[in-house]
Design a protein around this motif. Structure first.
Motif, short mmCIF file in Angstrom:
data_model
loop_
_atom_site.label_atom_id
_atom_site.label_comp_id
_atom_site.label_asym_id
_atom_site.label_seq_id
_atom_site.Cartn_x
_atom_site.Cartn_y
_atom_site.Cartn_z
N GLY A 185 -4.43 -9.35 7.77
CA GLY A 185 -3.58 -8.62 6.83
C GLY A 185 -3.84 -9.04 5.39
N SER A 186 -3.99 -10.33 5.16
CA SER A 186 -4.25 -10.82 3.80
C SER A 186 -5.60 -10.34 3.28
N LEU A 187 -6.61 -10.38 4.13
CA LEU A 187 -7.93 -9.91 3.72
C LEU A 187 -7.91 -8.43 3.36
N TYR A 188 -7.17 -7.64 4.13
CA TYR A 188 -7.07 -6.21 3.84
C TYR A 188 -6.35 -5.98 2.50
N LEU A 189 -5.27 -6.71 2.26
CA LEU A 189 -4.56 -6.58 0.99
C LEU A 189 -5.45 -7.00 -0.19
N LEU A 190 -6.25 -8.04 -0.02
CA LEU A 190 -7.18 -8.45 -1.07
C LEU A 190 -8.23 -7.37 -1.33
N TYR A 191 -8.72 -6.75 -0.28
CA TYR A 191 -9.67 -5.65 -0.42
C TYR A 191 -9.03 -4.51 -1.23
N PHE A 239 -2.24 5.90 8.50
CA PHE A 239 -2.42 4.74 7.63
C PHE A 239 -1.54 3.57 8.06
N GLN A 240 -0.39 3.86 8.67
CA GLN A 240 0.51 2.78 9.08
C GLN A 240 -0.11 1.87 10.13
N PHE A 241 -1.04 2.40 10.90
CA PHE A 241 -1.64 1.61 11.97
C PHE A 241 -2.71 0.65 11.48
N ILE A 242 -3.09 0.76 10.19
CA ILE A 242 -4.00 -0.22 9.60
C ILE A 242 -3.36 -0.91 8.39
N GLY A 301 -2.94 -4.54 -8.69
CA GLY A 301 -3.88 -5.35 -7.92
C GLY A 301 -3.42 -6.80 -7.81
N LEU A 302 -2.95 -7.34 -8.93
CA LEU A 302 -2.44 -8.72 -8.91
C LEU A 302 -1.21 -8.85 -8.01
N LEU A 303 -0.35 -7.83 -8.01
CA LEU A 303 0.81 -7.87 -7.11
C LEU A 303 0.38 -7.81 -5.65
N LEU A 304 -0.66 -7.04 -5.34
CA LEU A 304 -1.18 -7.03 -3.97
C LEU A 304 -1.79 -8.38 -3.60
N ILE A 305 -2.46 -9.02 -4.56
CA ILE A 305 -2.99 -10.37 -4.30
C ILE A 305 -1.84 -11.33 -4.02
N TYR A 306 -0.78 -11.22 -4.80
CA TYR A 306 0.41 -12.04 -4.56
C TYR A 306 0.97 -11.77 -3.15
N SER A 307 1.01 -10.50 -2.76
CA SER A 307 1.50 -10.15 -1.42
C SER A 307 0.62 -10.79 -0.35
N ALA A 308 -0.70 -10.77 -0.57
CA ALA A 308 -1.62 -11.36 0.40
C ALA A 308 -1.40 -12.86 0.53
N PRO A 330 0.79 -1.23 0.00
CA PRO A 330 0.00 0.00 0.00
C PRO A 330 0.83 1.29 0.00
N ASN A 331 1.85 1.37 0.84
CA ASN A 331 2.66 2.60 0.89
C ASN A 331 3.36 2.86 -0.43
N ASN A 332 3.93 1.82 -1.02
CA ASN A 332 4.65 1.99 -2.28
C ASN A 332 3.71 2.39 -3.41
N ILE A 333 2.56 1.76 -3.47
CA ILE A 333 1.62 2.07 -4.54
C ILE A 333 1.06 3.48 -4.37
N ILE A 334 0.72 3.86 -3.14
CA ILE A 334 0.23 5.23 -2.92
C ILE A 334 1.33 6.24 -3.25
N SER A 335 2.57 5.97 -2.85
CA SER A 335 3.68 6.88 -3.16
C SER A 335 3.83 7.06 -4.66
N MET A 336 3.74 5.97 -5.39
CA MET A 336 3.90 6.04 -6.84
C MET A 336 2.75 6.81 -7.48
N THR A 337 1.52 6.52 -7.09
CA THR A 337 0.39 7.20 -7.72
C THR A 337 0.34 8.67 -7.32
N GLN A 338 0.71 8.99 -6.09
CA GLN A 338 0.76 10.39 -5.67
C GLN A 338 1.79 11.17 -6.49
N ALA A 339 2.95 10.58 -6.67
CA ALA A 339 4.00 11.25 -7.45
C ALA A 339 3.59 11.38 -8.91
#
Length: 193
Positions: free
Chosen positions: A75-81, A110-113, A180-187, A18-27
């Motif tokens: 954690g996995s369910l949140y990443l899938l979401y 955001f770090q706390f969730i 999204g697929l990479l986040l699924i892989y992470s989950a 999540p942090n990396n993807i948000i950083s990339m899209t924000q930039a």
């Protein structure tokens, strides 16, 4: 233990999350400088998570194996979401969502969730730090090191988002599906550990 810790930290930090993807899209949307507020919040929140992970690991060392499966599942369910939200999002939704994320406080809270950071902290501290750290100063130093590695990943992802802006604008739908697929892989990979 320092080399294995650094290898774990580098792999964990630079993989999509999540942090990396948000950083990339924000930039990509607002520029590299604008994302630094979010990354500053991520740094502060990540450092707090690392310290809390250390203290919780010291205090709850005997309970961690018992609750690990529940933490992994949540954690996995949140990443899938997040993966589904990213893959189904449309360009206008992305822009509206991105505006609200571009702040220090969003990055901090955001770090706390964020399951990736929480699992990163618990795993790194319990596996690599607790066996060698016997003082608060060492815990603080290891927490700073883990935070620095994580933030270097966010900065790298933000820079790549900025440098690849025109490509990402043209291929936003395919890119969202890939992320999204990479986040699924992470989950899924949470259970491989």
């Amino acid at each position: 233990m320092l080399i294995p810790l650094l290898m774990f930290a580098l792999v964990s930090s630079f993989t999509p999350g999540p942090n990396n993807i948000i950083s990339m899209t924000q930039a990509q949307k607002y520029g590299y400088r604008a994302v630094l507020k979010f990354i500053g919040g991520v740094a502060a929140g990540c450092f707090v998570i690392m310290l809390l992970s250390g203290y919780f690991n010291f205090a709850l060392n005997q309970w961690i194996p018992r609750v690990k499966i529940a933490l992994d599942l949540l954690g996995s369910l949140y990443l899938l979401y997040l993966a589904v939200k990213i893959m189904r999002s449309k360009p206008q939704q992305n822009e509206d969502l991105a505006r609200g994320m571009n702040s220090f406080w969003f990055g901090f809270f955001f770090q706390f969730i964020n399951p990736k950071v929480i699992l990163y902290g618990f795993t790194a501290i319990s596996s690599f730090v607790i066996p060698v750290a016997d003082s608060r100063i060492q815990l603080i130093m290891f927490s700073l090191l883990l935070t620095a590695v994580g933030i270097s990943a966010n900065l790298t992802w933000a820079l790549s988002g900025r440098l690849l802006q025109s490509f990402l604008d043209r291929h936003e739908r395919a890119f969202n599906i890939a992320m999204g697929l990479l986040l699924i892989y992470s989950a899924v990979s949470i259970f491989a550990n």
